[in-house]
Design a protein around this motif. Structure first.
Motif, PDB file in Angstrom:
ATOM      1  N   LYS A  61      36.643   0.180 -38.688  1.00 15.10           N
ATOM      2  CA  LYS A  61      36.128  -0.966 -39.546  1.00 15.10           C
ATOM      3  C   LYS A  61      36.720  -2.358 -38.860  1.00 15.10           C
ATOM      4  N   CYS A  62      35.799  -3.368 -38.845  1.00 16.28           N
ATOM      5  CA  CYS A  62      36.054  -4.636 -38.607  1.00 16.28           C
ATOM      6  C   CYS A  62      36.765  -5.177 -39.614  1.00 16.28           C
ATOM      7  N   GLU A  63      38.046  -5.961 -39.254  1.00 20.60           N
ATOM      8  CA  GLU A  63      38.643  -6.358 -40.266  1.00 20.60           C
ATOM      9  C   GLU A  63      38.509  -7.774 -40.819  1.00 20.60           C
ATOM     10  N   LYS A  64      37.356  -8.458 -40.087  1.00 17.48           N
ATOM     11  CA  LYS A  64      36.838  -9.581 -40.423  1.00 17.48           C
ATOM     12  C   LYS A  64      35.804  -9.301 -41.565  1.00 17.48           C
ATOM     13  N   CYS A  65      34.673  -8.446 -40.984  1.00 19.22           N
ATOM     14  CA  CYS A  65      33.519  -8.383 -41.962  1.00 19.22           C
ATOM     15  C   CYS A  65      33.355  -7.197 -42.581  1.00 19.22           C
ATOM     16  N   ASN A  66      34.291  -6.170 -42.447  1.00 22.44           N
ATOM     17  CA  ASN A  66      34.288  -4.784 -42.800  1.00 22.44           C
ATOM     18  C   ASN A  66      32.945  -4.018 -42.530  1.00 22.44           C
ATOM     19  N   TYR A 125      33.325  -5.928 -28.066  1.00 23.13           N
ATOM     20  CA  TYR A 125      32.142  -6.692 -28.076  1.00 23.13           C
ATOM     21  C   TYR A 125      31.795  -7.408 -29.282  1.00 23.13           C
ATOM     22  N   HIS A 126      31.715  -6.687 -30.400  1.00 26.08           N
ATOM     23  CA  HIS A 126      31.608  -7.240 -31.734  1.00 26.08           C
ATOM     24  C   HIS A 126      32.437  -8.710 -32.251  1.00 26.08           C
ATOM     25  N   ILE A 127      33.681  -8.243 -31.882  1.00 25.26           N
ATOM     26  CA  ILE A 127      34.694  -9.311 -32.214  1.00 25.26           C
ATOM     27  C   ILE A 127      34.147 -10.738 -31.446  1.00 25.26           C
ATOM     28  N   CYS A 162      30.765 -12.124 -32.492  1.00 26.89           N
ATOM     29  CA  CYS A 162      30.675 -12.580 -33.820  1.00 26.89           C
ATOM     30  C   CYS A 162      31.688 -13.496 -34.537  1.00 26.89           C
ATOM     31  N   HIS A 163      33.069 -13.175 -34.107  1.00 29.03           N
ATOM     32  CA  HIS A 163      33.793 -14.043 -34.584  1.00 29.03           C
ATOM     33  C   HIS A 163      34.771 -14.896 -33.797  1.00 29.03           C
ATOM     34  N   THR A 164      34.206 -14.894 -32.758  1.00 28.63           N
ATOM     35  CA  THR A 164      34.712 -15.953 -31.635  1.00 28.63           C
ATOM     36  C   THR A 164      33.944 -17.402 -31.789  1.00 28.63           C
TER      37      THR A 164
HETATM   38 ZN   LIG Z   1      33.070  -8.309 -37.626  1.00 30.30          ZN
END
Ligand SMILES: [Zn+2]
Length: 82
Positions: free
Chosen positions: A38-43, A53-55, A58-60
């Motif tokens: 689970k991604c900690e930022k967007c669940n 890759y997702h982090i 999407c979060h950088t």
């Molecule tokens: Zn995320």
């Protein structure tokens, strides 16, 4: 004294070692990459191999400075050869 194994540099040895390591542990490594996390930022739930890759995607937030030579300019361009 000749040996039956080729002489490898450190890099070549590591490369061959990793290839064999991957071959021997293929199922375990693939299972590890496939397990859901689970991604900690967007669940969002995704396979472990996609998380990095997702982090990054999407979060950088990295704003790249615009390169000088890519600035949009209006107007007519005339080539001169002086
Ligand atoms: Zn995320």
């Amino acid at each position: 004294m000749p040996t039956k194994y080729p002489k490898l540099t450190k890099e070549e040895y590591d490369h061959v070692y990793m290839k064999i390591y991957y071959y021997m542990n293929r199922d375990r490594l693939l299972a590890r990459a496939k397990r859901p996390v689970k991604c900690e930022k967007c669940n969002k739930i995704m396979p472990y191999s996609s998380l990095c890759y997702h982090i990054k995607k999407c979060h950088t937030k990295e704003e790249k400075p615009m390169r000088n030579d890519l600035k949009k300019e209006d107007g007519k361009f005339v080539l001169t050869f002086d």
